[in-house]
Design a protein around this motif. Structure first.
Motif, PDB file in Angstrom:
ATOM      1  N   PHE A 295      -0.339   0.523  -0.453  1.00 41.67           N
ATOM      2  CA  PHE A 295      -0.271   2.304  -0.524  1.00 41.67           C
ATOM      3  C   PHE A 295       1.676   2.468  -0.179  1.00 41.67           C
ATOM      4  CE2 PHE A 295      -3.866   2.509   1.878  1.00 41.67           C
ATOM      5  CZ  PHE A 295      -4.313   3.051   0.914  1.00 41.67           C
ATOM      6  N   TYR A 296       2.484   1.364  -0.265  1.00 39.37           N
ATOM      7  CA  TYR A 296       3.621   1.322  -0.484  1.00 39.37           C
ATOM      8  C   TYR A 296       4.277   1.677  -2.557  1.00 39.37           C
ATOM      9  CZ  TYR A 296       8.568   0.828   0.100  1.00 39.37           C
ATOM     10  OH  TYR A 296      10.132   1.009   0.713  1.00 39.37           O
ATOM     11  N   ARG A 297       5.140   2.673  -2.152  1.00 36.08           N
ATOM     12  CA  ARG A 297       5.810   3.104  -3.335  1.00 36.08           C
ATOM     13  C   ARG A 297       7.042   2.879  -2.904  1.00 36.08           C
ATOM     14  NH1 ARG A 297       0.869   7.238  -3.500  1.00 36.08           N
ATOM     15  NH2 ARG A 297       1.693   6.984  -1.370  1.00 36.08           N
ATOM     16  N   VAL A 298       8.115   2.750  -3.798  1.00 34.61           N
ATOM     17  CA  VAL A 298       9.309   2.543  -3.489  1.00 34.61           C
ATOM     18  C   VAL A 298      10.045   4.396  -3.838  1.00 34.61           C
ATOM     19  CG1 VAL A 298      11.496   2.466  -5.043  1.00 34.61           C
ATOM     20  CG2 VAL A 298      10.295   0.686  -4.728  1.00 34.61           C
ATOM     21  N   ASP A 299       9.265   5.001  -4.931  1.00 32.47           N
ATOM     22  CA  ASP A 299       9.929   6.212  -5.127  1.00 32.47           C
ATOM     23  C   ASP A 299       8.468   7.065  -5.840  1.00 32.47           C
ATOM     24  OD1 ASP A 299       9.876   9.255  -6.310  1.00 32.47           O
ATOM     25  OD2 ASP A 299      11.896   8.298  -7.663  1.00 32.47           O
ATOM     26  N   LYS A 300       7.910   7.857  -4.258  1.00 31.25           N
ATOM     27  CA  LYS A 300       6.405   8.498  -4.465  1.00 31.25           C
ATOM     28  C   LYS A 300       6.265   9.567  -5.005  1.00 31.25           C
ATOM     29  CE  LYS A 300       4.705   7.395   0.405  1.00 31.25           C
ATOM     30  NZ  LYS A 300       3.650   8.077   0.124  1.00 31.25           N
ATOM     31  N   ALA A 301       7.175  10.256  -5.795  1.00 33.61           N
ATOM     32  CA  ALA A 301       7.263  11.098  -6.414  1.00 33.61           C
ATOM     33  C   ALA A 301       7.090  10.157  -7.858  1.00 33.61           C
ATOM     34  CB  ALA A 301       8.148  12.318  -5.917  1.00 33.61           C
ATOM     35  N   ARG A 302       7.751   9.357  -8.044  1.00 32.81           N
ATOM     36  CA  ARG A 302       7.925   8.975  -9.215  1.00 32.81           C
ATOM     37  C   ARG A 302       6.355   8.353  -9.486  1.00 32.81           C
ATOM     38  NH1 ARG A 302      13.388   5.413 -10.754  1.00 32.81           N
ATOM     39  NH2 ARG A 302      11.903   4.849  -9.438  1.00 32.81           N
ATOM     40  N   SER A 303       6.088   7.297  -8.198  1.00 30.90           N
ATOM     41  CA  SER A 303       5.053   6.174  -8.688  1.00 30.90           C
ATOM     42  C   SER A 303       3.291   7.594  -8.952  1.00 30.90           C
ATOM     43  CB  SER A 303       4.853   5.745  -7.602  1.00 30.90           C
ATOM     44  OG  SER A 303       3.159   5.459  -7.529  1.00 30.90           O
ATOM     45  N   ARG A 304       4.102   8.965  -7.756  1.00 30.32           N
ATOM     46  CA  ARG A 304       2.770   9.917  -8.334  1.00 30.32           C
ATOM     47  C   ARG A 304       3.050  10.041  -9.303  1.00 30.32           C
ATOM     48  NH1 ARG A 304      -0.908  12.697  -5.404  1.00 30.32           N
ATOM     49  NH2 ARG A 304      -0.830  14.975  -6.397  1.00 30.32           N
ATOM     50  N   LYS A 305       3.379  10.819  -9.891  1.00 34.80           N
ATOM     51  CA  LYS A 305       3.445  11.134 -11.541  1.00 34.80           C
ATOM     52  C   LYS A 305       3.124  10.178 -12.065  1.00 34.80           C
ATOM     53  CE  LYS A 305       7.623  13.149 -11.526  1.00 34.80           C
ATOM     54  NZ  LYS A 305       8.705  13.743 -12.121  1.00 34.80           N
ATOM     55  N   ARG A 306       3.004   8.971 -12.642  1.00 41.38           N
ATOM     56  CA  ARG A 306       2.422   8.128 -13.363  1.00 41.38           C
ATOM     57  C   ARG A 306       1.466   7.603 -12.271  1.00 41.38           C
ATOM     58  NH1 ARG A 306       7.920   4.807 -14.888  1.00 41.38           N
ATOM     59  NH2 ARG A 306       9.600   6.914 -14.148  1.00 41.38           N
ATOM     60  N   GLY A 307       0.348   7.985 -12.005  1.00 39.77           N
ATOM     61  CA  GLY A 307      -0.524   8.071 -11.096  1.00 39.77           C
ATOM     62  C   GLY A 307      -0.816   6.539 -10.556  1.00 39.77           C
ATOM     63  N   GLY A 308       0.272   5.995  -9.790  1.00 44.85           N
ATOM     64  CA  GLY A 308       0.244   4.899  -8.954  1.00 44.85           C
ATOM     65  C   GLY A 308      -0.277   5.169  -7.057  1.00 44.85           C
ATOM     66  N   ASN A 309      -0.524   4.361  -7.723  1.00 42.91           N
ATOM     67  CA  ASN A 309      -1.124   5.096  -5.532  1.00 42.91           C
ATOM     68  C   ASN A 309      -0.713   3.826  -4.486  1.00 42.91           C
ATOM     69  OD1 ASN A 309      -3.298   6.501  -6.127  1.00 42.91           O
ATOM     70  ND2 ASN A 309      -4.432   5.142  -7.375  1.00 42.91           N
ATOM     71  N   GLY A 310       0.150   2.883  -4.637  1.00 37.45           N
ATOM     72  CA  GLY A 310       0.452   2.167  -4.126  1.00 37.45           C
ATOM     73  C   GLY A 310      -0.722   0.548  -3.297  1.00 37.45           C
ATOM     74  N   LEU A 311      -1.234   0.169  -4.830  1.00 37.84           N
ATOM     75  CA  LEU A 311      -2.360  -0.756  -3.751  1.00 37.84           C
ATOM     76  C   LEU A 311      -2.265  -1.398  -4.692  1.00 37.84           C
ATOM     77  CD1 LEU A 311      -5.160   1.597  -3.240  1.00 37.84           C
ATOM     78  CD2 LEU A 311      -3.571   0.069  -1.622  1.00 37.84           C
ATOM     79  N   GLY A 312      -1.733  -1.690  -6.433  1.00 41.99           N
ATOM     80  CA  GLY A 312      -2.002  -2.502  -7.511  1.00 41.99           C
ATOM     81  C   GLY A 312      -1.025  -4.078  -7.038  1.00 41.99           C
ATOM     82  N   LEU A 313      -0.217  -3.957  -6.363  1.00 41.39           N
ATOM     83  CA  LEU A 313       0.137  -5.357  -6.106  1.00 41.39           C
ATOM     84  C   LEU A 313      -0.249  -5.519  -5.146  1.00 41.39           C
ATOM     85  CD1 LEU A 313       4.059  -4.467  -6.724  1.00 41.39           C
ATOM     86  CD2 LEU A 313       2.810  -6.278  -7.353  1.00 41.39           C
ATOM     87  N   SER A 314      -0.860  -4.852  -4.037  1.00 44.08           N
ATOM     88  CA  SER A 314      -1.395  -5.718  -2.937  1.00 44.08           C
ATOM     89  C   SER A 314      -2.654  -6.126  -2.614  1.00 44.08           C
ATOM     90  CB  SER A 314      -1.392  -4.744  -1.209  1.00 44.08           C
ATOM     91  OG  SER A 314      -1.850  -3.409  -1.905  1.00 44.08           O
ATOM     92  N   ILE A 315      -2.851  -5.692  -3.598  1.00 43.44           N
ATOM     93  CA  ILE A 315      -4.275  -6.620  -4.008  1.00 43.44           C
ATOM     94  C   ILE A 315      -4.282  -7.345  -4.952  1.00 43.44           C
ATOM     95  CG2 ILE A 315      -6.008  -6.306  -6.064  1.00 43.44           C
ATOM     96  CD1 ILE A 315      -6.375  -3.218  -6.401  1.00 43.44           C
ATOM     97  N   ALA A 316      -3.162  -7.470  -6.532  1.00 40.58           N
ATOM     98  CA  ALA A 316      -2.377  -8.916  -7.001  1.00 40.58           C
ATOM     99  C   ALA A 316      -2.213 -10.334  -5.916  1.00 40.58           C
ATOM    100  CB  ALA A 316      -1.785  -8.879  -7.719  1.00 40.58           C
ATOM    101  N   SER A 317      -1.447  -9.203  -4.708  1.00 44.29           N
ATOM    102  CA  SER A 317      -0.973 -10.749  -4.112  1.00 44.29           C
ATOM    103  C   SER A 317      -1.936 -11.034  -3.206  1.00 44.29           C
ATOM    104  CB  SER A 317       0.475 -10.035  -3.176  1.00 44.29           C
ATOM    105  OG  SER A 317      -0.105  -9.354  -2.170  1.00 44.29           O
ATOM    106  N   ARG A 318      -3.015 -10.002  -2.446  1.00 45.93           N
ATOM    107  CA  ARG A 318      -3.770 -10.784  -1.836  1.00 45.93           C
ATOM    108  C   ARG A 318      -4.669 -11.740  -2.724  1.00 45.93           C
ATOM    109  NH1 ARG A 318      -5.483 -13.639   1.616  1.00 45.93           N
ATOM    110  NH2 ARG A 318      -6.870 -12.778   2.976  1.00 45.93           N
ATOM    111  N   LEU A 319      -4.857 -11.114  -3.891  1.00 48.79           N
ATOM    112  CA  LEU A 319      -5.825 -12.151  -4.887  1.00 48.79           C
ATOM    113  C   LEU A 319      -5.010 -13.942  -4.790  1.00 48.79           C
ATOM    114  CD1 LEU A 319      -7.039  -9.851  -7.461  1.00 48.79           C
ATOM    115  CD2 LEU A 319      -8.077 -11.582  -5.978  1.00 48.79           C
TER     116      LEU A 319
END
Ligand code: ADP
Length: 374
Positions: A295-319
């Motif tokens: 759930f970490y997003r550098v810029d919450k507002a910008r990421s939210r606008k682009r549909g980001g939840n802050g989960l993509g990279l944690s999924i990728a790194s865990r995999l």
């Protein structure tokens, strides 16, 4: 000393002392009986009985001390478990002085198990907290729009339209959040069936590149494939694809005006390296360490606008971590970001880095043998 060895030695020594005492007592009894007067013999028998009593008492004392020590350690284990039953999130651990015995080994294992269980419980707790925090915003937005509609929006076609559109958008966001959360939990439950799978890299890499090129015709995607034909890595195909999609999605999402992306992959004897580079907004140094956190997003507002939840990279790194690879990131704010993945190549069904480790250890064993024989 190990308890099993201590018990064996204590029993053996007790048996030897007892046997020695009986033999000496018997020989002395025979001798005294033949040569001494009745009163001297009587005094001697009394002494013999006293020595016997002392030997037995000493034996009992030694055994009692050994058993007490073991019981004291078991009591310490019991007290800690009691503590944890009363306060399950307590940091209480079994404390014993370092000894080379089975109870100490058992304590170390119990403490390790408690640490693992506590880490797992904390993880679950944090996850639930994060999820409820993340769901709070879309639910509040939805509630806001619906209340507005209920109060006066029903009769105003413009408000009605806006609110319905915004509500649908929030619902889509919730849907994608739920999907990503499911993905994250699935990643934690990957079983051995997947871990033993291998994937031929070249065709997958090409397919992902083609998909993205088609989805983003306005971008220049530089494609550099230096993968040896037939190279395989130990990862389930869909998982590698999922990682590539996450990195490429981000590269497109966070590109600024310069719509250019580099996608490169190469193999050597041991590793596959994949590089995804963009020339977009970049990530500040302080944020770099945290972008892989849930759930970490550098810029919450910008990421939210682009549909980001802050989960993509944690999924990728865990995999990547699960498949024994590495993922790293370098970035300069305003200039762009580079993500790099490394995964072990599989040769003849064996991971190449493992094989080279084995070969190295065989070599070093051979060398040390040689050194000894010289
Ligand atoms: P999101 O779904 O929000 O993109 P990720 O876990 O994929 O979540 O990424 C975490 C955060 O890392 C993003 O919100 C974004 O701030 C930052 N980030 C990821 N990739 C890039 C990139 N290529 N360029 C700039 N920032 C990035």
């Amino acid at each position: 000393m190990r308890i099993s060895i201590r018990v064996k030695w204590t029993s053996l020594i007790s048996a030897v002392i007892l046997a020695a005492y009986l033999i000496v007592a018997y020989v002395a009894y025979q001798t005294v009986d033949n040569v001494a007067s009745a009163s001297v013999a009587h005094g001697f028998y009394i002494k013999l009985i006293w020595v016997g009593i002392i030997v037995v008492i000493a034996g009992i004392a030694v055994s009692f001390a050994a058993v007490t020590m073991v019981l004291r350690n078991i009591k310490a284990i019991n007290e800690t478990i009691d503590d944890l039953n009363k306060k399950p999130d307590s940091d209480s651990r079994i404390k014993l002085r370092k000894r080379n015995d089975e109870i100490y080994d058992l304590t170390i294992n119990i403490n390790k198990m408690l640490d693992r269980m506590q880490a797992y419980t904390n993880q679950q707790k944090e996850f639930v907290e994060d999820v409820s925090h993340e769901l709070r915003t879309p639910v509040a937005v939805l509630e806001g729009h619906l209340s507005m509609l209920q109060r006066w929006g029903k009769d105003d076609p413009e408000v009605l339209n806006d609110s319905i559109n915004s509500s649908l958008q929030e619902l889509k966001r919730m849907q994608s959040l739920i999907q990503e959360m499911l993905d994250l939990t699935r990643v934690e439950q990957i079983d051995n069936e997947y871990l033993s799978q291998t994937t031929e890299v070249k065709p997958l890499f090409k397919q992902v590149y083609n998909d993205f090129k088609m989805l983003h015709p306005d971008f220049v995607v530089n494609y550099d494939d230096d993968i040896q034909d037939g190279s395989e890595v130990r990862i389930y195909r869909n998982h590698l694809e999922q990682v590539l999609v996450i990195l490429l999605d981000n590269a497109f999402k966070y590109s600024g005006d310069r719509k250019e992306i580099n996608l490169a992959a190469s193999t050597n004897e041991a590793l596959l390296e994949i590089v995804v580079q963009d020339y977009g907004v970049g990530i500040a140094k302080n944020d770099l360490k945290r972008v892989f956190n849930r759930f970490y997003r550098v810029d919450k507002a910008r990421s939210r606008k682009r549909g980001g939840n802050g989960l993509g990279l944690s999924i990728a790194s865990r995999l990547i971590e699960i498949y024994k690879g590495t993922i790293t990131v370098e970035s300069v704010v305003g200039s762009g970001t580079v993500f790099r993945i490394e995964l072990p190549i599989v040769q003849d069904g064996i991971d190449a880095d493992q094989e080279s480790d084995d070969t190295n250890s065989k070599k070093s064993k051979r060398n040390s043998k040689k050194a000894r024989s010289h």
